[in-house]
Enzyme design. Structure first.
Site, PDB file in Angstrom:
ATOM      1  N   LYS A  95       0.342  -1.506  -0.174  1.00 32.78           N
ATOM      2  CA  LYS A  95      -0.160  -0.258  -0.027  1.00 32.78           C
ATOM      3  C   LYS A  95       0.591   1.320  -0.392  1.00 32.78           C
ATOM      4  O   LYS A  95       0.491   2.200  -0.566  1.00 32.78           O
ATOM      5  CB  LYS A  95      -0.672   0.099   1.273  1.00 32.78           C
ATOM      6  CG  LYS A  95      -2.350  -0.789   0.806  1.00 32.78           C
ATOM      7  CD  LYS A  95      -2.826  -0.536   2.083  1.00 32.78           C
ATOM      8  CE  LYS A  95      -4.674  -1.662   1.746  1.00 32.78           C
ATOM      9  NZ  LYS A  95      -5.509  -1.619   2.519  1.00 32.78           N
TER      10      LYS A  95
ATOM     11  N   LYS B 271      -5.839 -11.755  -7.413  1.00 37.05           N
ATOM     12  CA  LYS B 271      -7.277 -11.572  -6.519  1.00 37.05           C
ATOM     13  C   LYS B 271      -7.842  -9.940  -7.053  1.00 37.05           C
ATOM     14  O   LYS B 271      -7.647  -8.966  -7.400  1.00 37.05           O
ATOM     15  CB  LYS B 271      -6.302 -11.745  -5.585  1.00 37.05           C
ATOM     16  CG  LYS B 271      -8.426 -11.931  -4.533  1.00 37.05           C
ATOM     17  CD  LYS B 271      -7.873 -11.666  -2.776  1.00 37.05           C
ATOM     18  CE  LYS B 271      -8.676 -11.103  -1.795  1.00 37.05           C
ATOM     19  NZ  LYS B 271      -8.322 -10.900  -0.472  1.00 37.05           N
TER      20      LYS B 271
ATOM     21  N   LYS C  41     -12.311  -5.088  -5.400  1.00 29.55           N
ATOM     22  CA  LYS C  41     -13.126  -4.012  -5.986  1.00 29.55           C
ATOM     23  C   LYS C  41     -12.546  -2.414  -6.048  1.00 29.55           C
ATOM     24  O   LYS C  41     -13.142  -1.390  -6.450  1.00 29.55           O
ATOM     25  CB  LYS C  41     -13.998  -3.819  -4.373  1.00 29.55           C
ATOM     26  CG  LYS C  41     -13.621  -3.162  -2.775  1.00 29.55           C
ATOM     27  CD  LYS C  41     -15.167  -3.241  -1.976  1.00 29.55           C
ATOM     28  CE  LYS C  41     -14.549  -2.995  -0.855  1.00 29.55           C
ATOM     29  NZ  LYS C  41     -13.404  -4.119   0.002  1.00 29.55           N
TER      30      LYS C  41
END
Ligand code: TRP
Length: 335
Positions: free
Chosen positions: A117, A200, A203
């Protein structure tokens, strides 16, 4: 959760940072109803965690209500289970502070997700991104949780929660239950991105890479039609060499209650067009009833507000017991 009939506690949380995908459904949501027979379950909308990345305030608020509605639409009974938003239970932030003082900077910097991140949000490497797993440990440990269903991406965070719990317990006695990962019986049903089947499904990925739980039939058909496959033309499971086709088989199997082998057998001798049709149909058939219930619930703002309020009250009562104990153990002056 009655005092007399106590089952082990299962804790699960999801960030309400967007609409959930069929990956969330297949990997987690569809199993929750069954789990709620064997465990006393808490299902949390981790809205505080979502703040580690910039959110549009109105959307975060809306998504929190939507995720709650979706959980109920998938069959979770809000009376039997505790469905709530993290920010409504102030004990999470309070325990997180205490646990911050029992977690080492080096442990947090080693976390894969922090590193990922930080690279993706290089302009906003805030302290929350670093201490994110401490808040997650607080979520889990507040409820004396026995099991946490986690995907591969959260396993390291759960490990850290266990380390923190053990460290605290060794100093102050058995304050926390040390949580175990819950390994689902349908493990292996990992749903991948439609546009890059080596990653993966998420969203937060590009729009065509995932199917949202509220996508209509046209969107589902279009996204599946565009899904990446390969050129060998054979319908079989081979995650390594045929990740796209394997992903479509996984999705079709999960959405039609069959095994991947059964799906392959039923399509023997046919091409990828047939596989895509089967996937599309299975997704639409599964999502339609959930979506109509979801639409009804999400429009009922008073019901959602009441559900979240009730969930928060019940969660808070449980959380408070643990927090009081912790405050006392570490030496905070008791009034
Ligand atoms: N970090 C989790 C995720 O992004 C969400 C989460 C927050 C969570 N608190 C938790 C998951 C506690 C399990 C237990 O998926």
């Amino acid at each position: 959760m009655s005092e007399i009939e106590r089952k082990p506690i299962l804790y699960s949380a999801v960030q309400p940072s967007g609409v959930l995908t069929i990956g969330n459904y297949i990997g987690a949501l569809r199993n929750f109803k069954l789990l709620s027979d064997d465990y006393d379950c808490l299902f949390c909308m981790a809205d505080l965690h979502a703040l580690t990345v910039r959110q549009v305030p109105a959307e975060l608020r809306r998504h929190t209500a939507e995720v709650a509605a979706l959980y109920i639409a998938c069959g979770l009974d809000p009376e039997k289970n505790i469905i709530y938003a993290q920010s409504h239970v102030h004990q999470h932030a309070e325990l997180a502070w205490i646990l911050n003082c029992f977690t080492y900077d080096g442990e947090l910097r080693r976390m894969t997700q922090f590193k990922d991140k930080s690279a993706r949000h290089a302009d906003n490497i805030n302290a929350g991104l670093l201490t994110y797993p401490v808040l997650m440990a607080a979520d889990i440990l507040l409820y004396q949780t026995a099991v946490v269903p986690v995907g591969a991406d959260q396993k390291q965070h759960l490990e850290l929660s266990r380390d923190i719990a053990e460290r605290f317990n060794s100093l102050y006695g058995d304050v926390f239950v040390v949580p175990e990962p819950y390994i689902s019986k349908s493990a292996g049903a990992r749903v991948m991105s439609l546009t890059d089947p080596t990653a993966k499904m998420s969203k937060s990925g590009e729009p065509d890479s995932f199917i949202s739980m509220v996508d209509d039939a046209d969107a589902i058909r279009r996204k599946i039609r565009r899904a990446v496959t390969d050129s060998d033309g054979e319908i079989r499971v081979d995650a390594e060499n045929k990740p796209g086709v394997t992903n479509l088989i996984t999705i079709t199997a999960a959405m039609s209650g069959r095994t991947p082998d059964e799906v392959c057998a039923s399509l023997q001798g046919q091409g990828y067009g047939a596989l895509k049709d089967a996937a599309t149909q299975a997704i639409i058939d599964t999502l339609s009833p959930i979506q109509s219930e979801y639409k009804r619930l999400v429009a009922d703002k008073a019901f959602i507000a009441e559900t979240l309020k009730n969930g928060a009250e019940r969660a808070s009562a449980l959380a408070n017991r643990t927090l009081r104990k912790v405050y006392k153990k570490v030496g905070l002056y008791q009034l």
